[in-house]
Design a protein around this motif. Structure first.
Motif, mmCIF file in Angstrom:
data_model
loop_
_atom_site.group_PDB
_atom_site.id
_atom_site.type_symbol
_atom_site.label_atom_id
_atom_site.label_comp_id
_atom_site.label_asym_id
_atom_site.label_seq_id
_atom_site.Cartn_x
_atom_site.Cartn_y
_atom_site.Cartn_z
ATOM 1 N N LYS A 143 0.839 -1.217 0.000
ATOM 2 C CA LYS A 143 0.000 0.000 0.000
ATOM 3 C C LYS A 143 0.869 1.261 0.000
ATOM 4 O O LYS A 143 0.701 2.133 -0.849
ATOM 5 N N SER A 144 1.769 1.336 0.953
ATOM 6 C CA SER A 144 2.619 2.527 1.033
ATOM 7 C C SER A 144 3.562 2.603 -0.161
ATOM 8 O O SER A 144 3.865 3.694 -0.658
ATOM 9 N N THR A 145 4.022 1.459 -0.611
ATOM 10 C CA THR A 145 4.877 1.444 -1.795
ATOM 11 C C THR A 145 4.151 2.034 -2.994
ATOM 12 O O THR A 145 4.732 2.779 -3.794
ATOM 13 N N LEU A 146 2.868 1.705 -3.098
ATOM 14 C CA LEU A 146 2.081 2.240 -4.209
ATOM 15 C C LEU A 146 2.039 3.764 -4.155
ATOM 16 O O LEU A 146 2.231 4.443 -5.173
ATOM 17 N N LEU A 147 1.801 4.305 -2.977
ATOM 18 C CA LEU A 147 1.727 5.761 -2.859
ATOM 19 C C LEU A 147 3.073 6.405 -3.193
ATOM 20 O O LEU A 147 3.134 7.418 -3.899
ATOM 21 N N ARG A 148 4.128 5.828 -2.668
ATOM 22 C CA ARG A 148 5.437 6.410 -2.947
ATOM 23 C C ARG A 148 5.788 6.286 -4.428
ATOM 24 O O ARG A 148 6.473 7.141 -4.992
ATOM 25 N N THR A 149 5.327 5.220 -5.039
ATOM 26 C CA THR A 149 5.595 5.059 -6.468
ATOM 27 C C THR A 149 4.885 6.138 -7.275
ATOM 28 O O THR A 149 5.440 6.678 -8.236
ATOM 29 N N ILE A 150 3.672 6.457 -6.885
ATOM 30 C CA ILE A 150 2.924 7.479 -7.614
ATOM 31 C C ILE A 150 3.619 8.836 -7.512
ATOM 32 O O ILE A 150 3.609 9.620 -8.458
ATOM 33 N N THR A 151 4.233 9.099 -6.370
ATOM 34 C CA THR A 151 4.929 10.382 -6.222
ATOM 35 C C THR A 151 6.327 10.346 -6.823
ATOM 36 O O THR A 151 7.049 11.337 -6.741
ATOM 37 N N GLY A 152 6.686 9.237 -7.417
ATOM 38 C CA GLY A 152 7.977 9.190 -8.102
ATOM 39 C C GLY A 152 9.137 8.845 -7.216
ATOM 40 O O GLY A 152 10.288 9.022 -7.602
ATOM 41 N N GLN A 153 8.860 8.344 -6.031
ATOM 42 C CA GLN A 153 9.959 8.022 -5.128
ATOM 43 C C GLN A 153 10.498 6.612 -5.341
ATOM 44 O O GLN A 153 11.514 6.252 -4.765
ATOM 45 N N HIS A 154 9.776 5.823 -6.127
ATOM 46 C CA HIS A 154 10.278 4.493 -6.479
ATOM 47 C C HIS A 154 10.292 4.361 -7.995
ATOM 48 O O HIS A 154 9.361 4.826 -8.662
ATOM 49 N N ALA A 155 11.307 3.740 -8.492
ATOM 50 C CA ALA A 155 11.358 3.474 -9.931
ATOM 51 C C ALA A 155 10.409 2.335 -10.260
ATOM 52 O O ALA A 155 10.212 1.430 -9.453
ATOM 53 N N ILE A 156 9.785 2.412 -11.427
ATOM 54 C CA ILE A 156 8.910 1.324 -11.848
ATOM 55 C C ILE A 156 9.615 0.524 -12.939
ATOM 56 O O ILE A 156 10.381 1.074 -13.725
ATOM 57 N N GLN A 157 9.348 -0.774 -12.929
ATOM 58 C CA GLN A 157 9.993 -1.638 -13.908
ATOM 59 C C GLN A 157 9.072 -1.941 -15.094
ATOM 60 O O GLN A 157 9.532 -2.255 -16.180
ATOM 61 N N GLU A 158 7.767 -1.858 -14.873
ATOM 62 C CA GLU A 158 6.821 -2.074 -15.963
ATOM 63 C C GLU A 158 5.657 -1.126 -15.755
ATOM 64 O O GLU A 158 5.355 -0.717 -14.634
ATOM 65 N N GLY A 159 4.983 -0.839 -16.849
ATOM 66 C CA GLY A 159 3.779 -0.038 -16.753
ATOM 67 C C GLY A 159 4.033 1.453 -16.873
ATOM 68 O O GLY A 159 5.113 1.892 -17.310
ATOM 69 N N GLU A 160 3.029 2.202 -16.459
ATOM 70 C CA GLU A 160 3.102 3.657 -16.627
ATOM 71 C C GLU A 160 2.200 4.332 -15.598
ATOM 72 O O GLU A 160 1.131 3.833 -15.266
#
Lengths: 281, 568
Positions: free
Chosen positions: B376-393
């Motif tokens: 859950k928290s990872t998802l939020l941080r990913t949306i704010t650009g704090q985690h790199a994504i490997q697939e998707g957009e």
């Protein structure tokens, strides 16, 4: 979001992030706004640095005064005992400027990594980077004021050459910040860098003419020595501060413009790799 | 399910030409001129359907489909026909033309496709084909590895759920509901076919192992509607040509008309009469159909809701998350170490998020629920650009701001300075930031504590300060991570009221909460995560129910009781 401002569209992909085009005027406004924010945060940092101390904000002035006293004791007693002939004014001037360089280069190694801890930080890295720069700039200005007071008290004439001294300071900050940007990128991938850079900077100080005159450097290695920007910055600032002379204008200007130029690719690379760095935080 | 049967069916110009399959040929012979094209496909496949294990379009690798389809083994007909293709590897390929002939409604094509999906035990991939071969649309779906129906085995659990899908197509926009929750609302260009939208929609819920039970497709607020449903999971087509009035009532009438021995309703719009009919018929109706009736009658397809969405000017989503996968190294410090340099680094990765997708439009609140470590928290941080994504957009319109207890605040600064700092980060000028301080202090009930350093605040005070600051500022997209549980009961009531006001200012919110009351009462949709996998995306009540069922099952397992497959 204020009226009339373009709503940014940001797309995050595995290849990085890209943001929709915003008009130039809005970009300039954003730079101005971020600069103000960074300056405000830097002033907050000053307060934070003295939080919980008995003497509070007085330490902002006391600390450089103590530093000056320490240098005085070093030169008056320790260095004299060892036969060194450098004057207090020379040493204090060089050390005042050098300290900012050391702080920026060493602190920058973790700058990109630390930027990830800003919640809701702007997608650009402007704010944390400028805040870092301004914080040191404020400290430098205080130290610089103390330096002027000491030099005046020591009989040196504070004149027009001090304007040139500020120009040298700008060039030095540009160089240090440029180097800091590149170190921050490297430091994002190699956390060990911060452990190494401190020692390199310490060594760098001894390879710069702060404790000795540039004339004492053997001619055979003088060409190598000239590659060190501080081989030009330090003599120029010492001459301007103690003798009122303006020297090394060409090299100082070159250092300034080359540094400003190299900041651009450094900033772009930092912006591109930030996602790859931050997820490891 | 039996073994895969090799078969081919070509539907050309409304006639069926079946080969290499006796049941199919028999079905074709029985009705060489079907009433509608869709019915022809479905009826032809009816005998085969129970034995189809997989319906593919191409291999899981994706690009092979281009070779298979375009390589001459079979061919797609240029007149917009549907072909069911197979290869010696006992895989069946379904190609659906995008350019449907005028006499064939897009809904019929969709119904045919979904029907095939329903009769397959597992479906790995379906992609849209084109009469001239596979083109960009196909590649797009290939990249997302679109899967419509998939039963996914998670540790000790099999998830299987039926959902109601509603697609409403306006002249220039489309709205999609899942279980009554709007999951898609956006422009619809002339080149966007209904089938494309359906597949886009299904890509959103991929990972939820959703079994399609009903599909409602509209062609406009007052246009033709068709209802397609599966009441007994057998292969039987129930799509009827029904011109309804474009309202929920019309859909009900349409549905009723497809039930055996149900008397035709002569006067659409007589809601009272319909209600009586429903009540009278209840004992004879399948329970699932009855519940669907009630859902449709109550809120799922309110005409006012439809028109509101169709008339909404700002219907573009604020956030689009599509197939996002995030991988983390199990030991980040080792990733760039000498050990990692010479070891097998890839094996040290784990997927913190797996193909997560959702959309969030103005005024919506998405509740993200799940157990600890579900992402859950990872998802939020990913949306704010704090985690790199490997697939998707991840596509965001506006700046998402993440707020969680303790984050973003500076320990040595007092509350007042922290309010200003946070406001500056949210885009306010210094003067604006200073102007909100008093209001925030009042709401956060911090009193004299506001001038104390932040590090001396209790957890509740910290959360109250952050929540009050965040909701004092109009933000485009607000992400709240475990923030609403701050403070005592009285403050939570205040917070809810304030958040309602915040939402009314037409912004979007994503809330991560362990407490389910806010999600149940205030969220407009919910995303349930388990180990980074999206298990459910849809209505808050269903999502919360499902989550609670999981928790109870886990508790049973912990007590040594046997595990059971999830109720369907």
């Amino acid at each position: 979001m204020a009226k009339g401002v373009t709503v940014p569209i940001t797309i995050l992909t595995p290849k990085g992030s890209r943001t929709s085009f915003t008009p130039l005027r809005e970009q300039v406004d954003a730079v101005v706004r971020d600069t103000r924010v960074a300056w405000f945060l830097a002033t907050l940092n000053l307060r934070r640095d003295v939080f919980g101390l008995w003497l509070g904000k007085a330490w902002l002035v006391l600390e450089p005064l103590l530093q000056a006293g320490t240098y005085y004791v070093l030169l008056k007693y320790i260095f004299n005992l060892s036969g060194a002939s450098v004057s207090f004014a020379t040493f204090f001037t060089a050390a005042t400027f050098w300290r900012s360089h050391a702080t920026i280069t060493i602190g920058a190694c973790n700058l990109l990594v630390d930027s990830g801890r800003f919640v809701g930080a702007d997608i650009s890295l402007r704010i944390p980077y400028l805040e870092f720069l301004f914080s040191e700039l404020l400290n430098f200005l205080i130290r610089f004021a103390v330096l002027i007071v000491f030099l005046s008290a020591s009989g040196y004439v504070v004149g027009g050459s001090y304007v040139y001294l500020l120009y040298i300071a700008i060039a030095q900050f540009a160089f240090s910040f440029c180097l800091g940007i590149w170190l921050s990128v490297l430091g994002g991938f190699f956390r060990d860098l911060s452990r190494v850079v401190g020692h390199v900077v310490w060594l760098w100080w001894f390879f710069s003419p702060g404790l000795y005159s540039i004339g004492q450097v053997p001619d055979e290695i003088r060409w190598l020595y000239d590659l060190n920007p501080f081989a030009h910055i330090m003599p120029a600032m010492i001459e301007a501060a103690t003798n009122g002379l303006i020297t090394e204008v060409g090299p100082i200007t070159n250092i300034l413009f080359v540094s400003l130029l190299l900041m651009i690719p450094g900033g772009l690379i930092a912006s591109q790799v930030k996602h790859r760095v931050l997820f490891r935080v | 399910m039996g073994p895969l049967r090799t078969c081919s069916a070509y539907v050309i110009g409304g006639e069926i030409d079946a080969s290499a399959g006796a049941p199919l040929a028999a079905a074709a012979a029985a009705d060489r001129r079907p009433r509608s094209w869709t019915e022809a496909v479905i009826e032809a496949l009816q005998p085969v359907g129970a034995e189809i294990d997989h319906v593919f379009n191409g291999s899981p690798g994706g690009l092979e489909s281009r070779t298979v389809i375009g390589g001459g083994e079979t061919k797609l007909n240029a007149d917009g026909s549907v072909s069911l293709l197979t290869d010696p590897g006992q895989r069946a390929y379904l190609a659906v033309p995008l350019e449907t002939p005028p006499q064939l409604g897009g809904t019929q094509v969709i119904a045919g496709v979904l029907r095939l999906v329903a009769c397959a035990d597992e479906l790995f991939q379906i992609r849209l084909g084109h009469s001239h071969g596979f083109e960009e649309e196909v590649l797009r779906f290939s990249e997302t590895e679109l899967a419509i129906l998939r039963r996914r085995r998670l540790p000790r659990r099999i998830y299987d759920r039926a959902c109601s899908f509603i697609l409403l197509l306006g002249p220039d926009r489309a709205v999609v509901w899942i279980d009554g929750v709007v999951v898609y609302s956006g422009h619809r260009s002339r080149s966007t076919y209904p089938s494309t939208l359906i597949f886009d929609l299904l890509a959103q819920v991929d990972g939820g192992e959703i079994r399609l039970e009903s599909l409602l497709v509209g062609t406009g607020p007052k246009g033709l509607r068709r209802l397609w449903h599966d009441d007994d999971r057998l292969v039987r087509l129930t799509v009827e040509e029904a011109a309804a009035g474009g309202s929920a009532l019309g859909c009900l009438i349409d549905l009723l008309a497809n039930i055996d021995d149900f008397p035709p309703i002569a006067a659409p719009g007589l809601e009272r009469a319909l209600g009586r009919l429903l009540m009278d018929r209840r004992p004879r109706l399948d329970e699932g159909i009855w519940h669907r009736f009630l859902a449709i009658c109550s809120s799922e397809v309110r005409s006012s809701l439809e028109s509101a969405w169709l008339n909404q000017k700002d219907f573009d989503p604020l956030i689009k998350v599509q197939g996002v996968t995030v991988r983390f190294p199990r030991n980040p410090s080792r990733t760039y170490s000498f050990e990692g340099l010479f070891g097998e680094r890839d094996q040290d990765l784990f997927e913190a998020l797996q193909r997560v997708g959702f959309r969030l439009s103005t005024g919506e609140i998405l509740g993200v629920i799940g157990r600890n470590g579900s992402g859950k928290s990872t998802l939020l941080r990913t949306i704010t650009g704090q985690h790199a994504i490997q697939e998707g957009e991840i596509w965001t319109r506006g700046r998402p701001i993440l707020l969680r207890p303790g984050a973003g605040m500076r320990e040595d600064l007092n509350g007042r300075d922290n309010i200003i700092t946070a406001a500056l980060f949210m885009g306010l000028s210094l003067r604006q930031a200073r102007s909100i301080v008093d209001e925030v202090v009042d709401f956060a009930e911090l009193g004299d504590h506001i001038d104390r350093p932040y590090k001396y605040y209790s957890d509740g005070m910290r959360a109250r300060l952050i929540f009050s600051t965040a909701t004092a500022i109009t933000s485009d997209i607000l992400l709240l991570d475990e923030l609403l549980s701050a403070g005592d009961v009285a403050f939570q009531a205040k917070a809810k009221t304030r958040l309602d006001g915040f939402i009314e200012r037409a912004r979007a919110v994503i809330v991560v909460e362990h407490g389910l009351s806010f999600v149940s009462q205030s969220a407009t949709k919910v995303l349930l995560l388990h180990g980074g996998v999206p298990l459910y995306y849809g209505s808050p009540s269903s999502g919360v129910d499902r989550y609670l069922l999981d928790l109870m099952a886990e508790a049973d397992h912990a007590r040594g009781l046997p595990l059971q497959e999830r109720p369907k």
